[in-house]
Motif scaffolding. Structure first.
Motif, PDB file in Angstrom:
ATOM      1  N   GLU A  24      -0.801  -1.592   8.280  1.00 26.73           N
ATOM      2  CA  GLU A  24       0.296  -0.648   8.475  1.00 26.73           C
ATOM      3  C   GLU A  24       1.048  -1.025   9.739  1.00 26.73           C
ATOM      4  O   GLU A  24       0.444  -1.479  10.719  1.00 26.73           O
ATOM      5  CB  GLU A  24      -0.222   0.786   8.588  1.00 26.73           C
ATOM      6  N   ARG A  74       5.698   4.556   1.143  1.00 25.28           N
ATOM      7  CA  ARG A  74       6.231   5.874   1.512  1.00 25.28           C
ATOM      8  C   ARG A  74       7.189   5.758   2.702  1.00 25.28           C
ATOM      9  O   ARG A  74       8.237   6.405   2.746  1.00 25.28           O
ATOM     10  CB  ARG A  74       5.081   6.829   1.831  1.00 25.28           C
ATOM     11  N   GLN A  75       6.830   4.914   3.669  1.00 24.71           N
ATOM     12  CA  GLN A  75       7.701   4.716   4.831  1.00 24.71           C
ATOM     13  C   GLN A  75       9.048   4.117   4.399  1.00 24.71           C
ATOM     14  O   GLN A  75      10.121   4.545   4.862  1.00 24.71           O
ATOM     15  CB  GLN A  75       7.015   3.789   5.847  1.00 24.71           C
ATOM     16  N   GLN A 116      -3.102  -2.262  -3.548  1.00 29.78           N
ATOM     17  CA  GLN A 116      -3.131  -1.917  -2.131  1.00 29.78           C
ATOM     18  C   GLN A 116      -3.343  -3.143  -1.239  1.00 29.78           C
ATOM     19  O   GLN A 116      -4.303  -3.895  -1.416  1.00 29.78           O
ATOM     20  CB  GLN A 116      -4.233  -0.886  -1.876  1.00 29.78           C
ATOM     21  N   ASN A 154       5.215  -0.205  11.802  1.00 32.97           N
ATOM     22  CA  ASN A 154       6.497   0.490  11.747  1.00 32.97           C
ATOM     23  C   ASN A 154       7.581  -0.472  11.279  1.00 32.97           C
ATOM     24  O   ASN A 154       7.820  -1.510  11.923  1.00 32.97           O
ATOM     25  CB  ASN A 154       6.866   1.057  13.121  1.00 32.97           C
ATOM     26  N   ASN A 159       0.825  -1.209   0.000  1.00 33.46           N
ATOM     27  CA  ASN A 159       0.000   0.000   0.000  1.00 33.46           C
ATOM     28  C   ASN A 159       0.863   1.264   0.000  1.00 33.46           C
ATOM     29  O   ASN A 159       2.071   1.217   0.248  1.00 33.46           O
ATOM     30  CB  ASN A 159      -1.007  -0.008   1.168  1.00 33.46           C
ATOM     31  N   THR A 160       0.237   2.376  -0.279  1.00 31.02           N
ATOM     32  CA  THR A 160       0.944   3.649  -0.440  1.00 31.02           C
ATOM     33  C   THR A 160       1.681   4.056   0.830  1.00 31.02           C
ATOM     34  O   THR A 160       2.821   4.516   0.793  1.00 31.02           O
ATOM     35  CB  THR A 160      -0.054   4.759  -0.831  1.00 31.02           C
ATOM     36  N   SER A 161       1.031   3.849   1.987  1.00 28.08           N
ATOM     37  CA  SER A 161       1.628   4.253   3.256  1.00 28.08           C
ATOM     38  C   SER A 161       2.925   3.493   3.538  1.00 28.08           C
ATOM     39  O   SER A 161       3.938   4.086   3.934  1.00 28.08           O
ATOM     40  CB  SER A 161       0.628   4.031   4.387  1.00 28.08           C
ATOM     41  N   MET A 162       2.917   2.173   3.326  1.00 31.15           N
ATOM     42  CA  MET A 162       4.111   1.375   3.611  1.00 31.15           C
ATOM     43  C   MET A 162       5.230   1.674   2.606  1.00 31.15           C
ATOM     44  O   MET A 162       6.411   1.699   2.976  1.00 31.15           O
ATOM     45  CB  MET A 162       3.773  -0.121   3.596  1.00 31.15           C
TER      46      MET A 162
END
Length: 311
Positions: free
Chosen positions: A68, A46-47, A64, A70, A41-44
């Motif tokens: 999510e 980007r991280q 996607q 860390n 997905n986009t969030s992971m």
């Protein structure tokens, strides 16, 4: 090479390891070969790009995947294990829905899967159970391929696993997957048993070879070959394909000779799946040291298996 670019689903692997770095570095080159569909997905993503000090790519097609967490560089965590599993299942579903032509997998961490409560010993084990078919694990490169009769089982269980009926079917399934190429079959014991002096498993191996060759209609499988000479230059002049009785018997020589370029292929399944032939490499993750050759070769191999008679 097919006239149109194939859609290849990329299972992103354990995000605490080198997989995402390899995918990002090789994206432009891989995009010339196929249409990669990244299961993240986009969030992971980007991280990961932030941790790698890379710009967020605008031209990557993302499928996607929920979840999510860390990213913890170089650590084994249940969160990364579960996400890598979800990424792989998403890639499989893309193939099952005819939205992708093949799956290419980045490395997962088996302990992370166990920590996440997943009852699989790896990609091939999951594929075998998901499709209820006897998937064959074959690793290698253009110079040499090794198919494993047993995979991730304790060494003490290997001898009992060498059963005539299962081995014969393994040979027939391998033939159906790779065509008519000659295959050298390794014995289990030192000196291939020395006619029963050092073990009798070779009697079952020999019987299975003869029976499979008879059913296939020609002498495709040769052996059992004495294991300590099977990978010498003499034998490799005559054989490009080998069957090893257990994991390290086949993969130790393969990785000594062709570590960087080798790939992993799952055969005898309704979908095409190839993979890098290395692990998560936690020790070099996010350091800019990961090599892309195995991944690029895995993509090329997946494309070749999509189109009949190209492998």
């Amino acid at each position: 090479m097919p006239s149109r670019k194939q859609n290849i689903a990329i299972s992103i692997g354990d995000l605490n390891g080198v997989g995402i770095e390899i995918a990002l570095i090789a994206h432009e080159e891989v995009s010339k070969l196929c249409n990669p569909l990244y299961c993240i997905n986009t969030s992971m993503l980007r991280q990961a790009t932030t941790l790698l000090n890379l710009k967020f790519p605008k031209n990557m097609q993302l499928h996607q995947v929920d979840g999510e967490f860390n990213i913890e560089i170089g650590k084994t965590t249940k969160e990364s294990g579960l996400y890598s599993y979800n990424s792989f299942m998403s890639a499989i579903e893309l193939c099952e829905d005819s939205k992708a032509d093949a799956v290419v997998t980045m490395p997962i961490h088996k302990e992370a899967w166990m920590m996440a409560g997943l009852d699989y010993k790896g990609h091939t084990d999951l594929l075998r159970k998901h499709f209820n078919q006897d998937a064959i694990m074959m690793l290698g490169c253009e110079e040499m391929f090794v198919a494993l009769f047993t995979e991730h089982i304790p060494l003490k269980e290997v001898a009992a696993s060498i059963q005539y009926v299962k081995l014969k079917q393994f040979f027939i399934d391998l033939h159906n997957s790779i065509g008519d190429a000659k295959v050298a079959v390794l014995g289990l014991n030192p000196h291939a048993g020395d006619n029963g002096v050092l073990g009798n498993e070779e009697l079952r191996i020999s019987k299975a070879i003869k029976s499979a060759n008879k059913k296939i209609g020609f002498e495709q499988f040769a052996g059992p070959i004495v294991p300590d000479v099977a990978f010498t230059p003499h034998f490799r002049k005559n054989y490009n394909y080998f069957v090893a009785m257990y994991h390290d018997q086949g993969l130790a020589p393969l990785k000594a000779l062709y570590f960087d370029e080798s790939i992993n292929i799952s055969l005898n399944l309704p979908i095409i799946r190839t993979s890098v032939d290395h692990g998560t490499a936690f020790d070099i993750a996010y350091k800019g040291e990961a090599k892309t050759l195995s991944y690029i070769n895995a993509v090329k191999s997946a494309i070749s298996f999509i189109t009949p008679n190209q492998h």
